[in-house]
Design a protein around this motif. Sequence first.
Motif, PDB file in Angstrom:
ATOM      1  N   GLY A   1       0.831  -1.216   0.000  1.00  0.00           N
ATOM      2  CA  GLY A   1       0.000   0.000   0.000  1.00  0.00           C
ATOM      3  C   GLY A   1       0.854   1.250   0.000  1.00  0.00           C
ATOM      4  N   GLY A   2       1.916   1.244   0.813  1.00  0.00           N
ATOM      5  CA  GLY A   2       2.829   2.382   0.841  1.00  0.00           C
ATOM      6  C   GLY A   2       3.564   2.563  -0.475  1.00  0.00           C
ATOM      7  N   LYS A   3       4.046   1.464  -1.037  1.00  0.00           N
ATOM      8  CA  LYS A   3       4.745   1.520  -2.333  1.00  0.00           C
ATOM      9  C   LYS A   3       3.819   2.052  -3.428  1.00  0.00           C
ATOM     10  CE  LYS A   3       8.990   0.013  -2.608  1.00  0.00           C
ATOM     11  NZ  LYS A   3      10.061   0.969  -2.822  1.00  0.00           N
ATOM     12  N   PHE A   4       2.599   1.543  -3.450  1.00  0.00           N
ATOM     13  CA  PHE A   4       1.629   1.963  -4.472  1.00  0.00           C
ATOM     14  C   PHE A   4       1.305   3.449  -4.325  1.00  0.00           C
ATOM     15  CE2 PHE A   4      -2.716   1.994  -6.361  1.00  0.00           C
ATOM     16  CZ  PHE A   4      -2.368   1.575  -7.633  1.00  0.00           C
ATOM     17  N   ALA A   5       1.174   3.926  -3.105  1.00  0.00           N
ATOM     18  CA  ALA A   5       0.888   5.343  -2.881  1.00  0.00           C
ATOM     19  C   ALA A   5       2.030   6.231  -3.342  1.00  0.00           C
ATOM     20  CB  ALA A   5       0.601   5.590  -1.392  1.00  0.00           C
ATOM     21  N   MET A   6       3.265   5.789  -3.104  1.00  0.00           N
ATOM     22  CA  MET A   6       4.419   6.597  -3.487  1.00  0.00           C
ATOM     23  C   MET A   6       4.683   6.526  -4.991  1.00  0.00           C
ATOM     24  SD  MET A   6       6.969   6.178  -0.232  1.00  0.00           S
ATOM     25  CE  MET A   6       7.343   4.483  -0.554  1.00  0.00           C
TER      26      MET A   6
END
Length: 137
Positions: free
Chosen positions: A129-134
Amino acid sequence: MNPVLKNIIAVIVGVIVGSIVNMFIVMISGSIIPPPEGGDITTMDGLKETMHLFEPKHFIFPFLAHAIGTFSGAFIAAKIAASRKMTMAIIIGVFFLIGGSVNVYMLDGPIWFNALDILVAYIPMAYFGGKFAMKNP
């Protein structure tokens, strides 16, 4: 806005959004895969008493609720955060991991599901989720 305050807000909003997504998936699960006959799954005690009647198909939506709830909360937290976006996403994963661990302890589900849930649905989903957001500004 103060970056620390914005990060705190990001975590709070991430937990709220992840919890809403989790509960929504749990609530619709019974209409897609009906619960086992003869069990009361509306209370924690009833769920614990009914657990032995569950088949593998009954664990699909709880896993999806945990994984997608964590992913969405982490995504939102990373999107809102002023700095340390991945750290904010992982904080969401740790929050939901603690909740999942409490459920594992209280419900005493099958070991295969407990292991899958604890190992895959929380920290890895928070990371993604963090990777996708960034990745998507």
